[in-house]
Design a protein around this motif. Structure first.
Motif, PDB file in Angstrom:
ATOM      1  N   SER A  32       0.812  -1.225   0.000  1.00 54.14           N
ATOM      2  CA  SER A  32       0.000   0.000   0.000  1.00 54.14           C
ATOM      3  C   SER A  32       0.842   1.271   0.000  1.00 54.14           C
ATOM      4  O   SER A  32       0.305   2.378   0.014  1.00 54.14           O
ATOM      5  CB  SER A  32      -0.917   0.022   1.232  1.00 54.14           C
ATOM      6  OG  SER A  32      -0.151   0.093   2.434  1.00 54.14           O
ATOM      7  N   LYS A  48       0.321   4.794  -2.079  1.00 56.27           N
ATOM      8  CA  LYS A  48      -0.723   5.775  -1.763  1.00 56.27           C
ATOM      9  C   LYS A  48      -0.216   6.914  -0.869  1.00 56.27           C
ATOM     10  O   LYS A  48      -0.449   8.097  -1.175  1.00 56.27           O
ATOM     11  CB  LYS A  48      -1.932   5.081  -1.126  1.00 56.27           C
ATOM     12  CG  LYS A  48      -2.668   4.142  -2.063  1.00 56.27           C
ATOM     13  CD  LYS A  48      -3.262   4.887  -3.245  1.00 56.27           C
ATOM     14  CE  LYS A  48      -4.035   3.940  -4.161  1.00 56.27           C
ATOM     15  NZ  LYS A  48      -4.599   4.657  -5.333  1.00 56.27           N
ATOM     16  N   GLN A  53      -7.325   6.042   1.515  1.00 55.69           N
ATOM     17  CA  GLN A  53      -7.052   4.745   0.891  1.00 55.69           C
ATOM     18  C   GLN A  53      -5.886   4.038   1.576  1.00 55.69           C
ATOM     19  O   GLN A  53      -5.870   2.808   1.672  1.00 55.69           O
ATOM     20  CB  GLN A  53      -6.756   4.931  -0.593  1.00 55.69           C
ATOM     21  CG  GLN A  53      -7.984   5.290  -1.419  1.00 55.69           C
ATOM     22  CD  GLN A  53      -7.650   5.577  -2.876  1.00 55.69           C
ATOM     23  OE1 GLN A  53      -6.500   5.916  -3.209  1.00 55.69           O
ATOM     24  NE2 GLN A  53      -8.628   5.468  -3.748  1.00 55.69           N
ATOM     25  N   THR A  54      -4.919   4.807   2.068  1.00 55.00           N
ATOM     26  CA  THR A  54      -3.800   4.212   2.793  1.00 55.00           C
ATOM     27  C   THR A  54      -4.312   3.473   4.022  1.00 55.00           C
ATOM     28  O   THR A  54      -3.931   2.319   4.278  1.00 55.00           O
ATOM     29  CB  THR A  54      -2.793   5.292   3.237  1.00 55.00           C
ATOM     30  OG1 THR A  54      -2.280   5.965   2.088  1.00 55.00           O
ATOM     31  CG2 THR A  54      -1.641   4.667   4.012  1.00 55.00           C
ATOM     32  N   ILE A  83      -6.391   0.289   2.733  1.00 51.79           N
ATOM     33  CA  ILE A  83      -5.595  -0.791   2.136  1.00 51.79           C
ATOM     34  C   ILE A  83      -4.615  -1.366   3.144  1.00 51.79           C
ATOM     35  O   ILE A  83      -4.433  -2.586   3.242  1.00 51.79           O
ATOM     36  CB  ILE A  83      -4.865  -0.284   0.878  1.00 51.79           C
ATOM     37  CG1 ILE A  83      -5.876   0.226  -0.153  1.00 51.79           C
ATOM     38  CG2 ILE A  83      -4.023  -1.397   0.266  1.00 51.79           C
ATOM     39  CD1 ILE A  83      -5.236   0.947  -1.333  1.00 51.79           C
ATOM     40  N   PHE A  84      -3.965  -0.507   3.924  1.00 48.40           N
ATOM     41  CA  PHE A  84      -3.023  -0.944   4.953  1.00 48.40           C
ATOM     42  C   PHE A  84      -3.724  -1.876   5.950  1.00 48.40           C
ATOM     43  O   PHE A  84      -3.240  -2.978   6.235  1.00 48.40           O
ATOM     44  CB  PHE A  84      -2.467   0.284   5.675  1.00 48.40           C
ATOM     45  CG  PHE A  84      -1.404   0.000   6.700  1.00 48.40           C
ATOM     46  CD1 PHE A  84      -0.083   0.297   6.434  1.00 48.40           C
ATOM     47  CD2 PHE A  84      -1.727  -0.511   7.955  1.00 48.40           C
ATOM     48  CE1 PHE A  84       0.908   0.060   7.388  1.00 48.40           C
ATOM     49  CE2 PHE A  84      -0.748  -0.749   8.908  1.00 48.40           C
ATOM     50  CZ  PHE A  84       0.576  -0.462   8.631  1.00 48.40           C
TER      51      PHE A  84
END
Length: 305
Positions: free
Chosen positions: A257, A260, A286-287, A290-291
């Motif tokens: 990730s 991002k 989004q980080t 997704i993280f």
């Protein structure tokens, strides 16, 4: 045909009011806490509790967004020219009292789900849940809104990023372990990063509106540096836990990730106008998503393999 189009616009307005892309800040912590319960304590997941917690968390998050909408309007921070995900009142003409009523109804549903969770686990969670809901209201409501202070990132991160993870872990295991706490630290940091990115974008308007956010106090350049620090610490933290044996190497999936946050920082450094840095806020959110998702996947893979 006109009525269909109007109805479609109406649905979009109400959906927009919940600020759906922010709901991952409540969804991901529940997923992460449940994955930790399975991986660390080798518990069997109670899916009834999982979904009750998930829905309750998302309802509280949506209600908090609506309180934000309501009080930003009442305090004159939202207008027709405001840039951001709010503005349902000023741009779409939704009555403020309607928004407040919906927010309180969401709280009511979340409380009913909370009763089920407590009945299945521990009634001590009543106090924890009420505190979380109170903070959700006081974040932008009350005489001294948390969001208008330097503590917005800390409080949102602690409650949503760490608190929800640990509650999700507790309802599956009946306990909160040291490993659960330390693994949830990056989640806390990254939820705080979402709030910080929002405050960096709004630094001019918030200053005019009398807010005293951390971004305002340290200045825009330093705030972006702090945001970069949030990202760096989150990744280093997971790598450190792998080295120390608290997590398996599968946790390093979070590195997928990393693009991002790099994009977010680059854009915040290059641009300053609120509309221009909107994608940077998106990359920050989004980080977190997704993280957290990749960390949960890493935990589940390490359990099943």
């Amino acid at each position: 045909m006109t009525k269909v189009v109007e109805a479609d616009k109406g649905i979009k307005v109400w959906w927009h009011l919940t600020r759906p892309h922010t709901l991952t800040a409540s969804f991901v912590p529940v997923l992460l806490g449940t994955s930790m319960a399975l991986s660390i304590n080798h518990e069997t997941v109670h899916f009834g509790l999982f979904f009750a917690m998930l829905i309750a968390s998302m309802l509280i998050q949506a209600a908090t967004n609506m309180f934000n909408e309501y009080y930003d309007y009442k305090l004159g921070l939202d207008n027709e020219n405001s840039v951001g995900i709010g503005g349902t009142i000023v741009r779409h003409g939704v009555a403020p009292k309607t928004i407040m009523a919906i927010a309180l109804s969401f709280y009511g549903i979340a409380m009913l789900l909370g009763v089920y969770i407590c009945a299945m686990t521990s009634w001590w969670l009543v106090a924890v849940g009420l505190v979380c809901m109170l903070i959700g209201y006081l974040y932008t409501g009350g005489p001294y809104p948390i969001a208008y202070s330097p503590f917005g990132e800390l409080v949102s991160g602690a409650v949503m990023g760490m608190g929800i993870v640990l509650i999700a872990f507790f309802i599956q295991t009946g306990d909160v372990t040291a490993d659960a706490v330390i693994i949830s630290v990056p989640s806390m940091i990254l939820v705080g990063a979402i709030m910080l990115s929002n405050n960096i974008r709004d630094i001019v308007g918030d200053t005019e509106g009398g807010r005293k956010t951390m971004a305002i106090l340290v200045g825009r350049h330093n705030a972006v540096t702090v945001l970069a620090g949030f990202f760096i610490v989150s990744y280093i933290w997971i790598a450190g836990l792998v080295i120390l044996g608290h997590l398996t190497p599968w946790a390093l999936l979070v590195l997928l990730s990393v693009k991002k946050p790099i994009e977010a920082i680059k854009l915040f450094r290059a641009k300053e106008k609120p509309l221009e840095v909107m994608p940077a806020m998106k990359y920050t959110a989004q980080t977190n998503t997704i993280f957290g998702f990749l960390l949960a996947v890493g935990l589940l893979v390490s359990y099943f393999i």
